[in-house]
Design an enzyme around this catalytic site. Sequence first.
Site, PDB file in Angstrom:
ATOM      1  N   ASN A  67      -6.394   9.246   1.023  1.00  0.00           N
ATOM      2  CA  ASN A  67      -6.190   7.846   0.646  1.00  0.00           C
ATOM      3  C   ASN A  67      -5.850   6.949   1.838  1.00  0.00           C
ATOM      4  OD1 ASN A  67      -3.789   9.576   0.358  1.00  0.00           O
ATOM      5  ND2 ASN A  67      -2.713   7.659  -0.048  1.00  0.00           N
ATOM      6  N   HIS A  68      -5.347   7.540   2.947  1.00  0.00           N
ATOM      7  CA  HIS A  68      -4.987   6.721   4.113  1.00  0.00           C
ATOM      8  C   HIS A  68      -6.123   6.556   5.127  1.00  0.00           C
ATOM      9  CE1 HIS A  68      -0.773   5.976   3.238  1.00  0.00           C
ATOM     10  NE2 HIS A  68      -0.645   7.241   2.851  1.00  0.00           N
TER      11      HIS A  68
END
Length: 274
Positions: A67-68
């Site tokens: 997600n990052h």
Amino acid sequence: MRFLFLGDVVGRVGRRAVLDNLPDLRARYRLDFVVVNGENAAGGFGITESIFQSLLDAGADVVTSGNHVWDQREALVYIERQERLLRPINFPAETPGRGVGLFRAQNGADVLVMNAMGQIFMNNLNCPFEAVDRELSSCPLKVGADAIIVDFHAEATSEKQAFGYFVDGRASAVIGTHTHTPTADDRVLPGGTAFMTDVGMCGAYESVIGMDAEEPVNRFVTKIPRGRFEAALGDATISGLAFETDDATGLVTRLNALRLGGVLKPTEPLFWID
Ligand SMILES: [Fe+2]
Ligand SMILES: [Fe+2]
């Protein structure tokens, strides 16, 4: 074949630990292939191209994310030229980069690596089960690849375990990432797939999932942000999963969680010491 997967590298401390130790680990345990999740390598948020390159130089064959992945905006551009950086496969079709790749290992074997993201308590991407199933159908184990590794980046333990059973016998290993906290369930599933709900992070565990504890504690208590999240300093633990596949089947014969340094109880070195 011998593999090592290292969990989310967090900030300078995690990066330093991996860069300093991976070349030695690779030689000492005669590793054929190394995958590192690098989604938090740049100060806890994303990964720059130079950090990505340093992980490759230290001995990573592939860097996965989660997600990052876009926290460092340059990744949207450089991921197009860096085939060894994977982002979750279940982003919308137009998303830059790729979530799967077939890579040649040092011993000449072909290793399919995939990165997928869960849907529970996460940004709701496309269905990871469907996306991975499609790739496994087009590149089956021992037909299209000698080994298949899936980094399943997810929050919910149930979703991760369901995913493990979904691909059991069709992938060499399903390794959970994202929670930055290792689970004690590293094992081989009935169909021969290595599984661990979460492999943990490479970073400072004297922290809240790799971040200096002060601001996370403040936000839980007051609900008012006071500062930024800063990657924690302090002693790093390298957390990973080592596993060995049978050349005939591509399935796993033995495995061992790896924890080195820092404040976590270190693992007993089993097979990977010889
Ligand atoms: Fe992470
Ligand atoms: Fe994550």
